[in-house]
Design an enzyme around this catalytic site. Structure first.
Site, PDB file in Angstrom:
ATOM      1  N   ASP A 130       0.863  -1.179   0.000  1.00  0.00           N
ATOM      2  CA  ASP A 130       0.000   0.000   0.000  1.00  0.00           C
ATOM      3  C   ASP A 130       0.902   1.233   0.000  1.00  0.00           C
ATOM      4  O   ASP A 130       1.316   1.703  -1.060  1.00  0.00           O
ATOM      5  CB  ASP A 130      -0.916  -0.096   1.230  1.00  0.00           C
ATOM      6  CG  ASP A 130      -1.902   1.040   1.343  1.00  0.00           C
ATOM      7  OD1 ASP A 130      -1.925   1.898   0.462  1.00  0.00           O
ATOM      8  OD2 ASP A 130      -2.665   1.083   2.329  1.00  0.00           O
ATOM      9  N   LYS A 158      -1.108  -1.343  -4.592  1.00  0.00           N
ATOM     10  CA  LYS A 158      -1.929  -0.134  -4.773  1.00  0.00           C
ATOM     11  C   LYS A 158      -1.049   0.916  -5.434  1.00  0.00           C
ATOM     12  O   LYS A 158      -0.299   1.623  -4.764  1.00  0.00           O
ATOM     13  CB  LYS A 158      -2.445   0.378  -3.424  1.00  0.00           C
ATOM     14  CG  LYS A 158      -3.602  -0.418  -2.873  1.00  0.00           C
ATOM     15  CD  LYS A 158      -4.209   0.269  -1.652  1.00  0.00           C
ATOM     16  CE  LYS A 158      -5.130  -0.687  -0.921  1.00  0.00           C
ATOM     17  NZ  LYS A 158      -5.582  -0.162   0.373  1.00  0.00           N
TER      18      LYS A 158
HETATM   19  P1  IMP Z   1       1.690  -0.518   3.840  1.00  0.00           P
HETATM   20  O1  IMP Z   1       2.701  -0.504   4.949  1.00  0.00           O
HETATM   21  O2  IMP Z   1       0.960   0.797   3.761  1.00  0.00           O
HETATM   22  O3  IMP Z   1       2.253  -0.935   2.507  1.00  0.00           O
HETATM   23  O4  IMP Z   1       0.561  -1.500   4.266  1.00  0.00           O
HETATM   24  C1  IMP Z   1       0.725  -2.838   4.213  1.00  0.00           C
HETATM   25  C2  IMP Z   1      -0.232  -3.561   5.135  1.00  0.00           C
HETATM   26  O5  IMP Z   1      -1.465  -2.852   5.376  1.00  0.00           O
HETATM   27  C3  IMP Z   1      -0.611  -4.827   4.433  1.00  0.00           C
HETATM   28  O6  IMP Z   1       0.289  -5.868   4.721  1.00  0.00           O
HETATM   29  C4  IMP Z   1      -2.005  -5.078   4.916  1.00  0.00           C
HETATM   30  O7  IMP Z   1      -1.962  -5.848   6.106  1.00  0.00           O
HETATM   31  C5  IMP Z   1      -2.566  -3.711   5.238  1.00  0.00           C
HETATM   32  N1  IMP Z   1      -3.440  -3.206   4.137  1.00  0.00           N
HETATM   33  C6  IMP Z   1      -3.158  -2.209   3.266  1.00  0.00           C
HETATM   34  N2  IMP Z   1      -4.168  -2.008   2.406  1.00  0.00           N
HETATM   35  C7  IMP Z   1      -5.120  -2.913   2.746  1.00  0.00           C
HETATM   36  C8  IMP Z   1      -6.435  -3.210   2.208  1.00  0.00           C
HETATM   37  O8  IMP Z   1      -6.921  -2.608   1.234  1.00  0.00           O
HETATM   38  N3  IMP Z   1      -7.108  -4.207   2.826  1.00  0.00           N
HETATM   39  C9  IMP Z   1      -6.630  -4.903   3.900  1.00  0.00           C
HETATM   40  N4  IMP Z   1      -5.409  -4.672   4.422  1.00  0.00           N
HETATM   41  C10 IMP Z   1      -4.663  -3.675   3.844  1.00  0.00           C
END
Ligand code: IMP
Ligand code: MG
Length: 201
Positions: A130, A158
């Site tokens: 994300d 994303k």
């Molecule tokens: P990041 O650190 O922002 O890349 O987020 C990663 C973590 O956030 C992932 O491993 C997921 O556990 C959670 N996450 C991010 N987007 C989503 C979503 O759309 N649905 C469910 N979990 C999400």
């Protein structure tokens, strides 16, 4: 979708509505299907081939799949069966979402201490990239363990939301900035077992 798949989806939908309504704010009625189990199966098969092709050059060093739990549960199980090279499975846990369930909170990592990665080719597997903060932080910690190489694979990316320079090396599906559940992804720890990926309406 064929009629059996539609029927299965409707049953999951109604059971989930009946059982979960009192426990969480969002229910499956707030989501709509985005990626089917068949599309996931096709893509995972191809990812397995990409990984075999990439890592067979590094033989005979061991390849370690490092699953980031709980989100990587289903992709890991399917990916391991799509890869032909011998692989070792290790896992750790990352927890980032706060109480509201759809916005990131404090990132906490568990299980780093018992990983044995020195001299091994490590493929980090997670459900979704994300902002990229989770994978970047995990990679920083893993590099301290002197792996022979360190790459990342995510089921979903994303696109355009990244807050970091890091990019995943292998991606299942690029998606828009929407909240998704199913096939490992949760809303408040629920819905990880849905065979398809659903998006919040
Ligand atoms: P990041 O650190 O922002 O890349 O987020 C990663 C973590 O956030 C992932 O491993 C997921 O556990 C959670 N996450 C991010 N987007 C989503 C979503 O759309 N649905 C469910 N979990 C999400
Ligand atoms: Mg999660």
């Amino acid at each position: 979708m064929n009629s059996r798949a539609i029927l299965a989806t409707l049953i999951v939908f109604h059971v989930s509505l009946f059982c979960m309504e009192s426990q969480s704010d969002l229910t499956l009625a707030d989501f709509t299907p985005l990626i089917t189990r068949h599309q996931i199966a096709d893509r995972v098969k191809k990812l397995g081939q990409e990984i075999d092709t990439y890592y067979c050059q590094h033989s005979p060093l061991p390849l370690v799949i490092l699953a980031i739990m709980n989100g990587a549960t289903l992709i890991t199980a399917d990916l391991m069966r799509a890869i032909e090279l011998p692989i070792e499975l290790q896992h750790m846990q990352a927890s980032s979402y706060g109480e509201n369930g759809t916005e990131a909170g404090q990132l906490t990592l568990f299980g780093l201490d018992r990983l044995k990665l020195e001299g091994k080719h490590v493929l980090l597997v997670d459900d979704i990239f994300d902002t990229g903060v989770t994978i970047t932080r995990i990679k920083t910690e893993l590099l301290k363990k002197n792996p022979a190489s360190l790459k990342s694979l995510v089921l979903l990316h994303k696109v355009g939301k990244s807050k970091v320079e890091e990019k995943p090396d292998f991606v299942g599906f690029p998606i828009a900035d929407q909240f998704v559940i199913g096939y490992g992804l949760d809303y408040k720890e629920l819905y990880r077992g849905l065979p398809d990926i659903w998006v919040k309406k």
